[in-house]
Structure formats: C-alpha cells, structure tokens
Enzyme design. Structure first.
Site, PDB file in Angstrom:
ATOM      1  CB  CYS A   2      -0.921   0.502   1.400  1.00  0.00           C
ATOM      2  SG  CYS A   2      -2.083  -1.025   1.303  1.00  0.00           S
ATOM      3  NE  ARG A  27       4.286   1.582  -0.147  1.00  0.00           N
ATOM      4  CZ  ARG A  27       5.303   0.976   0.821  1.00  0.00           C
ATOM      5  NH1 ARG A  27       6.854   0.973   0.770  1.00  0.00           N
ATOM      6  NH2 ARG A  27       5.204   0.601   1.885  1.00  0.00           N
ATOM      7  CD1 TRP A  73      -0.214  -5.913  -3.819  1.00  0.00           C
ATOM      8  CD2 TRP A  73      -0.508  -7.021  -1.750  1.00  0.00           C
ATOM      9  NE1 TRP A  73      -0.210  -7.044  -3.847  1.00  0.00           N
ATOM     10  CE2 TRP A  73      -0.217  -7.791  -2.871  1.00  0.00           C
ATOM     11  CE3 TRP A  73      -0.850  -7.383  -0.397  1.00  0.00           C
ATOM     12  CZ2 TRP A  73      -0.388  -9.456  -2.040  1.00  0.00           C
ATOM     13  CZ3 TRP A  73      -0.804  -8.489   0.630  1.00  0.00           C
ATOM     14  CH2 TRP A  73      -0.431  -9.196  -0.571  1.00  0.00           C
ATOM     15  CG  ASN A  99       1.763   0.649   4.347  1.00  0.00           C
ATOM     16  OD1 ASN A  99       2.746   0.975   4.523  1.00  0.00           O
ATOM     17  ND2 ASN A  99       1.215  -0.618   3.733  1.00  0.00           N
ATOM     18  N   GLY A 100      -0.095  -1.523   6.104  1.00  0.00           N
ATOM     19  CA  GLY A 100      -0.306  -3.096   7.322  1.00  0.00           C
ATOM     20  C   GLY A 100      -1.206  -3.186   7.326  1.00  0.00           C
ATOM     21  CD  GLU A 484      15.078 -13.324  -9.496  1.00  0.00           C
ATOM     22  OE1 GLU A 484      14.998 -14.038  -8.652  1.00  0.00           O
ATOM     23  OE2 GLU A 484      14.724 -12.174 -10.205  1.00  0.00           O
ATOM     24  CE  LYS A 488      12.106 -10.848 -11.638  1.00  0.00           C
ATOM     25  NZ  LYS A 488      12.860 -10.997 -10.103  1.00  0.00           N
ATOM     26  CD  GLU A 491       8.509 -12.266  -9.803  1.00  0.00           C
ATOM     27  OE1 GLU A 491       8.631 -10.791  -8.129  1.00  0.00           O
ATOM     28  OE2 GLU A 491       9.393 -11.265 -10.519  1.00  0.00           O
ATOM     29  CG  HIS A 507      15.933 -37.621  -7.794  1.00  0.00           C
ATOM     30  ND1 HIS A 507      16.257 -38.461  -7.625  1.00  0.00           N
ATOM     31  CD2 HIS A 507      17.413 -36.363  -7.430  1.00  0.00           C
ATOM     32  CE1 HIS A 507      17.631 -38.471  -7.645  1.00  0.00           C
ATOM     33  NE2 HIS A 507      18.503 -37.710  -7.665  1.00  0.00           N
ATOM     34  CE  LYS A 606      10.977  -2.848  -6.855  1.00  0.00           C
ATOM     35  NZ  LYS A 606      11.215  -4.124  -7.364  1.00  0.00           N
TER      36      LYS A 606
HETATM   37  C1  G6P Z   1       8.569  -8.852  -2.648  1.00  0.00           C
HETATM   38  C2  G6P Z   1       8.877  -7.955  -4.540  1.00  0.00           C
HETATM   39  C3  G6P Z   1      10.198  -8.757  -4.947  1.00  0.00           C
HETATM   40  C4  G6P Z   1      11.270  -8.724  -3.877  1.00  0.00           C
HETATM   41  C5  G6P Z   1      10.447  -9.500  -2.194  1.00  0.00           C
HETATM   42  C6  G6P Z   1      11.246  -9.242  -1.000  1.00  0.00           C
HETATM   43  O1  G6P Z   1       8.265  -9.571  -2.997  1.00  0.00           O
HETATM   44  O2  G6P Z   1       7.570  -8.044  -5.271  1.00  0.00           O
HETATM   45  O3  G6P Z   1      10.453  -8.281  -6.189  1.00  0.00           O
HETATM   46  O4  G6P Z   1      11.976 -10.011  -4.406  1.00  0.00           O
HETATM   47  O5  G6P Z   1       9.078  -8.775  -2.537  1.00  0.00           O
HETATM   48  O6  G6P Z   1      11.842  -8.116  -1.560  1.00  0.00           O
HETATM   49  P1  G6P Z   1      13.230  -6.781  -0.763  1.00  0.00           P
HETATM   50  O7  G6P Z   1      12.305  -5.639  -0.895  1.00  0.00           O
HETATM   51  O8  G6P Z   1      13.229  -7.094   0.936  1.00  0.00           O
HETATM   52  O9  G6P Z   1      14.012  -7.652  -1.183  1.00  0.00           O
END
Ligand code: G6P
Length: 611
Positions: A2, A27, A73, A99-100, A484, A488, A491, A507, A606
């Site tokens: 948020c 956010r 969010w 926010n929270g 990773e 990506k 996501e 496995h 994010k």
């Molecule tokens: C969210 C974001 C990711 C990020 C993760 C950890 O899920 O979408 O891109 O890797 O949080 O966030 P941080 O800010 O702690 O790296």
C-alpha cells in the site's frame, strides 16, 4: 505494501497526491482513493489503478490545501470501491489511510459492534478508525490523545494518516513497522511511503520511526512518542534525483531497470573496488571486521529475489571464506525457534529495506544477540536503520515490481564482502583475489554486451510466449540463477515456471518433460560444465525444447539446444551477474508480448510490508 501520500500547505493538494500515488503504485494497485479537506471532508475512491481513480474524478471539485491519498494492496477485504481507502469514521468526522495489518482487528470489531458500530467495509482499517473515534468520544479528548491510547492496544503493523474535519489545519500520522517519510517544504509538508512523491518539492526529509506520532501543520512538525514526549526530528537530505524515478523513454520501468544494469553495477562498484591498487573499500565491513571475519556462521535472511541473491552468496562465501553459511526465508526464520549462537552473524538482504518478515526476523535474531549486517538498496529504510552495520547496493530506485537491477547489485555487494573477508582471513591467495576483482571490474561491460542481444531475445520471447509451463535448470552458482529466472517468468508472464538444480530434476520434474515444455538451462562454462551437458542430453532425449544460456566459444551445447543465448565468458563466481540478464529480458519480453503490464503484475507488490 500500500502506498500513502499526504499534503498540507498553500498548494492544491489533489495534483500532488495523485502524482505521488502514481509513483507509489509499485506498492499496490488494487484500488486507490483520496480524502480532501476544504470546507468539509470529501472522500473519493475507486477499485483499480490510480489512473481509474483519476478518470472517475474528472469534473469534480477537488480544490483543497490538505489531503491524503492511498493506493492499495488488498489484505483484509477484496479489492473493491467499498474496501478502498481512505475510510471515514462512523460520525464522518475523520478520514484515515493505512498501510499494514491490524492483527487484533477482529477482537476490536466485536467490541465496537457490541456498542452499536456498523461497518461499511471489510477492512481492519475501518475498525481501527472507529476504535480511535470511540476513544475520543468516550474520553472527550483530542484526536492525538485518542490515537495514542488506541495504538497502545493495537497489535500489528501500520502507518496511518488521519484527517479531522474539525481541525483542517492538521494532519496526524503514526508509524509502527511500515515506512513513513515526511518532506519539509517552506510552509508545507508532504508525507509518503517513500521519498519518490516528495523529491520534486523538497529534499529535506524526516524518516518517522516506530512508535512515533507526527502532528503536522503547514509550518510545524511535531514528533512525539506514544508516551506523549516530544522527539526532535532528525532532518536528512535526500540524495535522489527526479530522473531516477522516471521511465526515461522506455515503455516499462522494468525494461529501463534491466537496461540500466551496466550503470547500476558500475555505481555499486564505484569508490569501493580499486583494481589498480587491488583494494575493496567498504566501511561497514572494515569497521566490523573482527566480528565478521571471526563469524562462526553466517545466516542469510531474505525474501523473494533477495533470497536468491542470498543463495548465490552462500556458495561464494563458503568457497572463498570457509565460513559456514545458511540461507533462510525470513518468513520461516521468524516463526521457528532458530539456534543462534555467540559469533553468529546475520546477513539481511533486502531491496526495499521494508519487507516485514525480514524486519521481524532481524529483530528476533537481535534479541538473541546476533550481529546484523544489512545489504539494502533503499537508503534510510527500516532495515538499514536497524542493522548494526551494512552496505548499500546503490542500484537507485527500483520501481518495476519484479526485481532486476537490485538483484545484480546485491550479487556484486555480496561478492565484494566475501572477497574482503577472504583476504582478511587469508582463505584466498593473491592470484585468485586479483583475478576475481578484475572479473568484478569487467562485469558492467559484459552486461552491456549481453543487453545488445535484446532483439534476438525478444524473438525468442515471441517463439515461447504461449508455453504453459517452463523449467529452469542450473548447477552450482547457476542454480540460484535458474530459480531467479523461473521467478521472473511466473511473476510477469503468469506462465508456471519452476527452477531446479539440474541434477535434481531427475527426481521429479523430468516427468513433466515432453515436446511442449521449454527447459531453460543456465549453462555457462564452469566446473560443472560436462555434467550440465549430460543434463541437456537427458532433456533432449525426452523431446523437451532446450533454450541454453552459454558462454562464448561453447561448441557443444549449440549442437544440442533448440536455441542458445551466448554471453561473455566469466569466472564461475561472477557468472550469475551476467547469466541473469538474458533471463530477465526473456521474462520481460514474454510478459510484454502477452500484453501484460510488466511493471505491475497482478497480485504482487514491490514492498511487502505485511507478513
Ligand atoms: C516482493 C517483491 C520482490 C522482492 C521481495 C523481497 O515480493 O515483489 O521483487 O524480491 O518482495 O523484497 P525486498 O525488498 O526485501 O528485497
């Protein structure tokens, strides 16, 4: 998650809030809303993105010199107009954004319902707001006092910002566990979840700490603790330019951020790595060298992409420094009863510096006496402040929700830390050290080279965009790169993807392989090369479609793979910084080809400031 923005001063509040919300959309973007104070309190809110709110407000009287705004969010209550913030209190006198998560909201709701309160939304926010109003009513006190009393009962994390129709000259805010920055202008104040909505108006900011309340008027900022004692605001100067948070000609922030990596990696190395002198200067490491080099064990805690950076660091630190390393999901670590012993060092990795699980995991470890070293991107963020020492990644603001440039910068910083410790511990010889720092120095140029293949990768994206599933495989240092790459893809393109150690796929995941399954191998030249060639053979034998990221000069894999992406040769410790780039591009182009907004993938945020 948020995003919140607020303004009080001589200017029109609405345009400032709207622009700020657009910057904070990373956010959360389930719904958005504003509350404006001018001869009464007006609240407008809408399901969808900030642009939907903006469109719905065309033609409305939005004049006001004080206001609050929110981009959501969703946690409690589905994303709809009703659950969007700001919320208004039962009397209609107060408006609040949050926010929270208020964890004990259900109990508070029961109490309030017994008193006859009815709720217009399903949110925890509305419960807290009415709880505050109820205290004010019963005690006949000022809002500030009521808020203080309420917050002593609240369990959970919050930044809340309140407007009171009867006090149009004041905004009140409070923080615990979610970020809040106050911008100080001339006769005006700005509030936001991060500095991006503020920088074009002022560079003077105050980061509000947990358990602090801010009472804000045009010309006055008063900070207090929950005990009603005044705190002197610590004013800091922002080191951030507006251009850093704009798209700069790209259609998506994610693309811009991928293409920025030669520069962000360079910035990360700048002033630290000196190849001519053969030195790495990192004050946070140097000043705590005894603690770090004598660590019995390093426990890495992180979430998401940062956790993947932690996995690479595990391999690098164990190899170079011979210190045992464990990598933990912050969300698991915080809830189990981990054994932390004297001499353990916690390495917390976070782009935002605000991830709730990582923050709490750090607090738990701190309680048990661990030394906390933070590797963080956002300067002044919560994790940066609660760590005992740390190193910034200096990747600049990352706005695309899927992390890209922050990841490569994390790899660079973590490798520098490992090299520095290895030198101190004498677990590396001079030749290897010199070779590796030269390799690090060359990373920006090699990344630039990979980016030149963007058109070819875009063609591959077209070819594979209709896949239903994908498998990403790698070994050793490239195993986390495979994880990773898969993250990506899922996501931002919503294609189901799994990352796996290439040998382990026998496995289980191998059962998925048929002619419709793309299998991405991260197969740059390293000590496992022959092994991964065998793994490719195994996939080919089952008719899987192999896309391989390989090193220049590899003559074997091109004969086996359906498609190859060639990247410059690099030492295997450094290779993840380079091999990651084509996987970021592939995922991004597939997302774009499928017509998605890759900057704002559905359901994600994010900065995950709720657990
Ligand atoms: C969210 C974001 C990711 C990020 C993760 C950890 O899920 O979408 O891109 O890797 O949080 O966030 P941080 O800010 O702690 O790296």
């Amino acid at each position: 998650m948020c995003g919140i923005v607020a303004y009080i001063g001589p200017r029109e509040a609405y345009p400032i809030i709207l622009k700020g919300l657009k910057r904070l959309e990373y956010r959360g973007y389930d719904s958005a809303g504003v509350a404006l104070l001018n001869h009464g309190l007006k609240i407008y809110k809408k399901k969808g993105k900030v642009a939907d709110l903006e469109e719905s407000l065309i033609g409305k009287d939005l004049q006001a010199n004080a206001g609050i705004g929110h981009t959501r969010w969703a946690t409690h209550g589905e994303p709809n107009d009703r659950n969007a913030h700001p919320h208004s209190s039962a009397s209609g006198k107060l408006a609040m954004i949050h926010n929270g998560i208020i964890e004990n909201y259900a109990q508070l709701k029961v109490e309030l319902t017994k008193k006859g309160y009815q709720f217009k939304s399903d949110t925890d926010t509305e419960v807290l707001l009415n709880f505050i109003e109820d205290i004010q009513k019963n005690n006949g006190c000022e809002l500030e006092e009521a808020l203080r009393i309420a917050l002593k009962r609240v369990v959970g994390a919050y930044v809340i910002v309140l407007l009171d129709r009867e006090h149009p000259d004041t905004i009140i805010a409070a923080r615990k566990g979610s970020p809040l920055v106050i911008g100080i202008g001339k006769g005006e104040h700005f509030l936001a979840s991060d500095a991006s909505p503020i920088i074009e108006y002022t560079k003077e900011v105050v980061y509000v700490n947990d358990y602090e309340l801010a009472i804000i008027k045009r010309d006055e900022l008063i900070l207090k603790n929950l005990g009603n004692e005044k705190i002197t605001p610590y004013i800091q100067k922002l080191d951030l330019e507006l251009t850093a948070i704009e798209k700069g000609g790209y259609d998506f922030f994610m693309l811009k951020e991928i293409f920025e990596q030669p520069d962000t990696i360079f910035d990360c190395l700048r002033g630290r790595l000196d190849v001519t002198k053969g030195t790495i200067t990192m004050a946070g490491v140097q000043n705590n060298i005894e603690q770090l080099k004598n660590a019995n064990r390093i426990i890495i805690i992180a979430c998401g992409t940062s956790w993947h950076a932690g996995l690479v660091a595990e391999y690098v630190i164990e190899e170079l420094c011979r210190i045992p390393v464990e990598v933990e999901y912050a969300s698991e670590f915080r809830y189990r009863n981990p054994v932390i012993q004297k001499g353990d060092v916690i390495l917390a990795i976070s782009q935002s510096g605000e991830t709730a699980d990582t923050i709490v995991a750090i607090e738990r470890a701190k309680e048990q006496g661990a030394f906390i070293f933070g590797v963080v991107n956002v300067v002044g963020s919560s994790i940066a402040r609660i760590s005992n020492a740390g190193a910034y990644t200096h990747a600049g603001p990352e706005i695309g929700v899927a992390s890209t440039k922050a990841f490569t910068a994390q790899l660079v910083v973590l490798t520098m830390i490992a090299l520095k410790l290895a030198m101190e511990k004498k677990t590396i010889d001079q030749d290897r050290y010199t070779h590796l720092i030269n390799e690090l120095h060359n990373v920006p140029e090699k990344v630039r080279e990979v980016l030149q293949a963007h058109q070819y990768i875009q063609e591959l994206a077209e070819k594979y965009k209709n896949a239903k599933d994908a498998l990403y495989l790698g070994r050793g240092y490239n195993f986390p790169v495979a994880l990773e790459g898969a993250l990506k893809l899922k996501e931002i393109s919503y294609i189901h993807a799994e990352g796996y150690p290439a040998a382990e796929m026998k496995h289980g995941p191998i059962a998925l392989v048929d002619e419709s399954l793309p299998v991405v191998f991260v197969a740059t030249r390293d000590s496992y090369h022959e092994k991964i060639v065998s793994n490719i053979q195994e996939i080919k034998a089952r008719k899987g479609k192999v896309i391989a990221v390989i090193s220049e000069g590899d003559e074997i894999i091109p004969k086996l793979a359906n498609d190859v992406i060639v990247v410059p040769e690099a030492d295997e410790l450094i290779a993840p910084m380079i091999g990651t780039i084509p996987l970021q591009l592939l995922a991004c182009y597939i997302g774009i080809a499928k017509g998605y907004d890759v900057d704002k993938p559905r359901n994600l945020a994010k900065s995950v400031t709720v657990e």
